[in-house]
Design a protein around this motif. Sequence first.
Motif, PDB file in Angstrom:
ATOM      1  N   GLY A  27       0.794  -1.219   0.000  1.00 41.71           N
ATOM      2  CA  GLY A  27       0.000   0.000   0.000  1.00 41.71           C
ATOM      3  C   GLY A  27       0.828   1.271   0.000  1.00 41.71           C
ATOM      4  O   GLY A  27       0.319   2.351  -0.285  1.00 41.71           O
ATOM      5  N   THR A 308      -5.694  -4.117   3.497  1.00 38.87           N
ATOM      6  CA  THR A 308      -5.809  -3.348   2.259  1.00 38.87           C
ATOM      7  C   THR A 308      -4.679  -2.331   2.144  1.00 38.87           C
ATOM      8  O   THR A 308      -4.018  -2.016   3.143  1.00 38.87           O
ATOM      9  CB  THR A 308      -7.148  -2.603   2.229  1.00 38.87           C
ATOM     10  N   PRO A 309      -4.454  -1.773   0.958  1.00 44.60           N
ATOM     11  CA  PRO A 309      -3.493  -0.678   0.833  1.00 44.60           C
ATOM     12  C   PRO A 309      -3.808   0.486   1.767  1.00 44.60           C
ATOM     13  O   PRO A 309      -2.904   1.097   2.339  1.00 44.60           O
ATOM     14  CB  PRO A 309      -3.609  -0.273  -0.639  1.00 44.60           C
ATOM     15  N   ASP A 310      -5.095   0.778   1.919  1.00 39.05           N
ATOM     16  CA  ASP A 310      -5.480   1.866   2.836  1.00 39.05           C
ATOM     17  C   ASP A 310      -5.058   1.556   4.271  1.00 39.05           C
ATOM     18  O   ASP A 310      -4.695   2.467   5.028  1.00 39.05           O
ATOM     19  CB  ASP A 310      -6.985   2.107   2.781  1.00 39.05           C
TER      20      ASP A 310
END
Length: 351
Positions: A27, A308-310
């Motif tokens: 991410g 997640t990337p977030d």
Amino acid sequence: MSPSTHRRPVALLFPGQGSQHLRMAAGLYRHDPVFTLAMDRVLGLMGGEGPALRRDWLSDDPAIGIDDVRRAQPLLFAVDYSLGRMVLSWGVRPTALLGHSAGELAAAALAGVMRLSDAVRMVRERVRAALLVPPGGMLAVGASAEQVRPFLTPDVVLAAVNATAQVMLAGPGEPLDRVADALRGTGLTVVRVPATSPFHSPAMAPASDAIEPVYATVRFRPPTVALYSGYTGGLMTDENACSPRFWARQVTDPVYFAPALDLLLAADDMHLVEAGPRQTLTAFARRHRAVRVRASAATALLPARPGTPDADRAAVATAARRLREEGYPRALPVTANAPAPTPEPALAEAG
């Protein structure tokens, strides 16, 4: 919360094999310019294997699994090193570095013990040599070294002492399975570490012998910052830092992370920052009395679990906020839409 009036010095912690996971820190790639540049530089130094490493790192379905030594060790080094460079770009000048197992190479490269190109070559040779050894594995056991000692054999040995009640064992596959069953039979918690090689056991002796002549061609230098070694449980001496034999023996020798952390936290109240995936070392640090009584603190740069990337970016933002609260006002992640920071003087020449 306003910045602390007492700014604790920062120590960076670098995890090793077992912390890796699919798309770890992905991410941040092409989002944080400093992290991205460092990753591209390390992967570029991997030669013809670099593009395949990048593809597998960024894939949900890699051609070679992340727990395979051919992926785990190079990518862990790249991620650990790149996260360290990112923290340096925030204007944070760590007063100490401590790596666990393969993480010690990332710490040493940042401390100037060897050029980055040589550190990458050492990782590559370590991987090649590990493939000469029959497959094996490692166990994480919720027990002290004294508790597991009666279960050890000539093949299955104490591989790491991570905390008062957390150790690792290593050895060839079948003997390790028998010891795991015996330990579980006593009610102890035993978990397989994601590893395909029996690192930190006598089984790795052929690998150690193979890499030492290559390491003898590396120009080593004394560290430019306090570098704590898990292999001695204390400060790395100039003699060890410059010894090819010391670095070659790391694949066979046990890791004494807990004693090294004890010594590090005895030196001063510290803010420990884990530069690597999963928060494994942060969890060990939070069990330490100095952190439990809040004399010292422990912060991780990445999430405890794959996400997640977030989630990667949110974890970095949280770590930066904690460092600002500590009194490091420039600790601020750089986004893809913002200019890269003015480069800070490196801890040492990356080479």
